[in-house]
Every structure is written in structure tokens, then in C-alpha cells.
Design a protein around this motif. Structure first.
Motif, short mmCIF file in Angstrom:
data_model
loop_
_atom_site.label_atom_id
_atom_site.label_comp_id
_atom_site.label_asym_id
_atom_site.label_seq_id
_atom_site.Cartn_x
_atom_site.Cartn_y
_atom_site.Cartn_z
N ARG A 71 -5.22 5.81 -7.31
CA ARG A 71 -5.16 5.19 -8.64
C ARG A 71 -5.93 3.87 -8.66
N LEU A 72 -7.19 3.94 -8.27
CA LEU A 72 -8.00 2.73 -8.13
C LEU A 72 -8.17 1.98 -9.45
N SER A 73 -8.06 2.67 -10.57
CA SER A 73 -8.23 2.01 -11.86
C SER A 73 -7.18 0.93 -12.11
N ARG A 74 -6.08 0.99 -11.40
CA ARG A 74 -5.02 0.00 -11.57
C ARG A 74 -5.36 -1.33 -10.89
N ASN A 75 -6.26 -1.30 -9.92
CA ASN A 75 -6.62 -2.51 -9.16
C ASN A 75 -5.39 -3.13 -8.50
N ARG A 76 -4.59 -2.29 -7.88
CA ARG A 76 -3.37 -2.77 -7.23
C ARG A 76 -3.40 -2.54 -5.72
N ASN A 77 -4.59 -2.41 -5.16
CA ASN A 77 -4.71 -2.22 -3.71
C ASN A 77 -4.99 -3.56 -3.03
N TRP A 78 -4.19 -4.58 -3.39
CA TRP A 78 -4.28 -5.92 -2.83
C TRP A 78 -2.94 -6.29 -2.20
N GLY A 79 -2.98 -7.01 -1.08
CA GLY A 79 -1.75 -7.44 -0.44
C GLY A 79 -2.00 -8.57 0.52
N GLN A 80 -0.93 -9.08 1.07
CA GLN A 80 -1.05 -10.10 2.10
C GLN A 80 -1.65 -9.47 3.36
N PRO A 81 -2.34 -10.26 4.19
CA PRO A 81 -2.96 -9.68 5.39
C PRO A 81 -2.00 -8.86 6.25
N VAL A 82 -0.74 -9.31 6.37
CA VAL A 82 0.22 -8.57 7.18
C VAL A 82 0.48 -7.19 6.59
N THR A 83 0.43 -7.06 5.27
CA THR A 83 0.65 -5.78 4.62
C THR A 83 -0.51 -4.83 4.86
N ILE A 84 -1.72 -5.35 4.74
CA ILE A 84 -2.90 -4.52 4.98
C ILE A 84 -2.93 -4.04 6.43
N GLU A 85 -2.58 -4.95 7.34
CA GLU A 85 -2.54 -4.59 8.76
C GLU A 85 -1.49 -3.51 9.01
N PHE A 86 -0.33 -3.65 8.37
CA PHE A 86 0.73 -2.65 8.52
C PHE A 86 0.26 -1.27 8.04
N ILE A 87 -0.41 -1.22 6.89
CA ILE A 87 -0.89 0.05 6.35
C ILE A 87 -1.88 0.70 7.31
N ARG A 88 -2.79 -0.10 7.85
CA ARG A 88 -3.75 0.44 8.82
C ARG A 88 -3.02 1.03 10.02
N ASP A 89 -2.01 0.32 10.52
CA ASP A 89 -1.29 0.77 11.71
C ASP A 89 -0.49 2.04 11.43
N LEU A 90 0.24 2.07 10.31
CA LEU A 90 1.07 3.24 10.01
C LEU A 90 0.21 4.45 9.71
N SER A 91 -0.91 4.24 9.03
CA SER A 91 -1.78 5.38 8.73
C SER A 91 -2.38 5.96 10.00
#
Length: 299
Positions: A71-91
Motif C-alpha cells: 500500500r505504497l500510496s499511503r506513504n506509511r513505510n516510515w519508522g524509527q531506525p530500530v523499527t526498520i532494523e527489526f523488520i529487516r531482521d524478522l523478514s
């Protein structure tokens, strides 16, 4: 072609030109929703998950080796660095647990804050929704990411999981819950019931982080702890440990979610209606931490 964000941005410019008194009455979600870039500040989650904002958010790339942002049109793929790092790790873990990776839903707006639609939380860049749909194709186009939907893992009875549920779902949720960065994970009640049924007796402490809640049958919602040094971040209370009283949360309180919550017992007298609570979409800047003004105005 004008988009909804263009309209919001135009509204923000108009608001800036208004007297301070009029500006104070503008809903905060309109102001934060109009910002399509992050603040140029050091990363800092500010306030609470449902009453705050986020300085220095970073963007989760639209696609990665083991994820795709949806759902890129929402522009809600932003987060704190710790959140982005967590997503990378869990994925990356998901790619070893039977999926190709993760389909990632909403994280936060570029500067956090109340949203123009949807969530009450996701305001500090520390929340992320992850689809229950296993990622099988990491080459989806932007259009396909708007059209494709997640899957429901809740049976029609709403008391058990359905055939869409797999051991991979359980493994990924356990991995997320065991991550020390994670505070709690919201799931549909039948998922909690299933995890309580299948978890090993010798290793159940992680289950206390799995919290049953309304909805969440198409995605699970991961909430991270305030990162070290984030003085402006409000810790959620009561803690997960207090909620489960030191146990795994597989007790009478879980039973309520799949019995009384669905079929409330009849009472002799009608219960008094709950007092109306303001939704975060009704907040003005005066309802948010003072620091959010600087986050909003930062270039």
C-alpha cells in the motif's frame, strides 16, 4: 495529477498563514498527513504510541531481499531506525521459516503523529503491521501492492484459526516475541489460543508478549519498546508482565476473548454506556507533546 497528499499539503500552507489561534484548532492528523518527508532531526520517538510523533524517521525501502512494503500510496513505510532494523531482521528469519519474506503493512507517517485514516496508534514510529499472507512473490509492482489483499487466519466461529494458519505463522510470531526490542504483539484471539495450545511447555515466557485484541486476523501488529536513551518516549503501561501477572497469558483472561467477548452474558440491568473517548483523529497540536511542534515545522 493531484493526489490526496497534494491537497493536504496545500491545506498545510494555508494553515501556516493563519493566526496562531486558528492554527491551534486545525486537526493534527491533517497537519502530519500533509508532510511527505521526515524531519531533519535526530531519531526520537516522542510521546505515546497513540498520542505522539516521530523525529528523524527513516524509510523502509519499498522492496528488499526478504520484504516488500505494501500500500505504497499511503506513504506509511516510515519508522524509527530500530523499527526498520527489526523488520529487516524478522523478514530474514521468515525467509528461513517457509516464506520468502514478509509483506509489510503500515509503520508510520514520515513524521509520525495522528493519521488521517485507520490507526489510533502508529504515531511514534515504533509500531508495524505485518501481513498474515505469506510472502511468495517479492517482485510485486506498485499497482499489485495496492490490489492484493492479506488473508484471514480466523475461522468463521471466531474461536479458532482456520486452514490458512500454518506452523510458519507460529514460528515467525515466536521469533518476533522473543526479540528483546519487542514490547508486545497484537493478534486476533484465536491465534493466541492456538499458540497457547501448541507452544512447548518448557519455553512459554515469550507468549506473554502475544496479546489478543479485536481484529488483527489479517495482520499482526508488533509494538517495539522505547529504545535506550529515548527520553521523550512514553513507556506503555501496564507492562505486558503486569497484564499476564508473570505468566504466559493463557489463562481466564484469554478465555474471555473467545467466550464473553463474542457472546456477552446477559445482565439484569443494561450497562451504562461508556463515556465517549476522543479519537486521535480529533486531536489538535495542543493534545500532543510540545516537541511535536518542532517535528512538524522542521525542514
Amino acid at each position: 495529477m493531484f493526489t490526496f497528499r497534494h491537497i493536504l499539503a496545500a491545506g498545510l500552507v494555508a494553515c501556516v498563514m493563519l493566526p496562531a489561534a486558528a492554527m491551534a484548532q486545525t486537526k493534527a492528523n491533517q497537519l502530519f498527513g500533509a508532510r511527505d518527508t521526515p524531519s531533519r532531526q535526530q531519531p526520537q520517538p516522542i510521546g505515546g504510541y497513540s498520542r505522539g510523533c516521530a523525529a528523524g524517521n527513516v524509510q523502509l525501502p519499498e522492496s528488499g531481499p526478504t520484504w516488500q512494503a505494501m500500500r505504497l500510496s499511503r506513504n506509511r513505510n516510515w519508522g524509527q531506525p530500530v523499527t526498520i532494523e527489526f523488520i529487516r531482521d524478522l523478514s530474514a528469519y521468515a525467509a528461513t521459516a517457509g516464506w520468502k519474506g514478509l509483506y509489510v503493512g503500515d509503520i508510520s507517517q514520515p513524521r509520525g503523529g495522528p493519521m488521517t485514516s485507520g490507526h489510533a496508534s502508529h504515531q511514534t514510529g515504533l509500531d508495524v503491521d505485518i501481513w498474515m499472507r505469506p510472502a511468495t512473490n517479492l517482485g510485486l509492482s506498485r499497482r499489485e501492492r495496492e490490489d492484493i489483499s492479506s488473508i484471514d487466519v480466523r475461522a468463521k466461529s471466531q474461536k479458532t484459526v482456520n486452514r490458512n494458519w500454518t506452523p510458519s505463522h507460529a514460528a515467525i510470531l515466536q521469533r518476533a516475541a522473543m526479540d528483546p526490542r519487542v514490547d508486545r504483539i497484537f493478534v486476533t484471539p484465536p491465534v493466541k489460543v492456538e499458540l497457547c495450545r501448541t507452544a512447548k511447555r518448557s519455553d512459554r515466557d515469550w507468549l506473554r508478549k502475544i496479546r489478543p485484541y479485536y481484529g488483527h486476523n489479517y495482520h499482526f501488529h508488533v509494538r517495539l519498546k522505547c529504545p535506550p536513551g529515548a527520553k521523550g518516549c512514553q513507556v506503555q503501561t501496564p507492562s505486558v508482565k503486569e497484564l499476564s501477572k508473570g505468566g504466559d497469558g493463557c489463562d481466564a483472561s484469554l478465555t474471555w476473548w473467545v467466550t464473553d467477548m463474542l457472546n456477552p452474558p446477559k445482565t439484569a440491568r443494561p450497562a451504562k454506556p461508556a463515556p465517549h473517548k476522543r479519537h486521535p483523529r480529533d486531536y489538535t497540536m495542543a493534545d500532543l507533546p510540545q516537541q511535536c511542534g518542532a517535528v512538524l515545522s522542521s525542514r
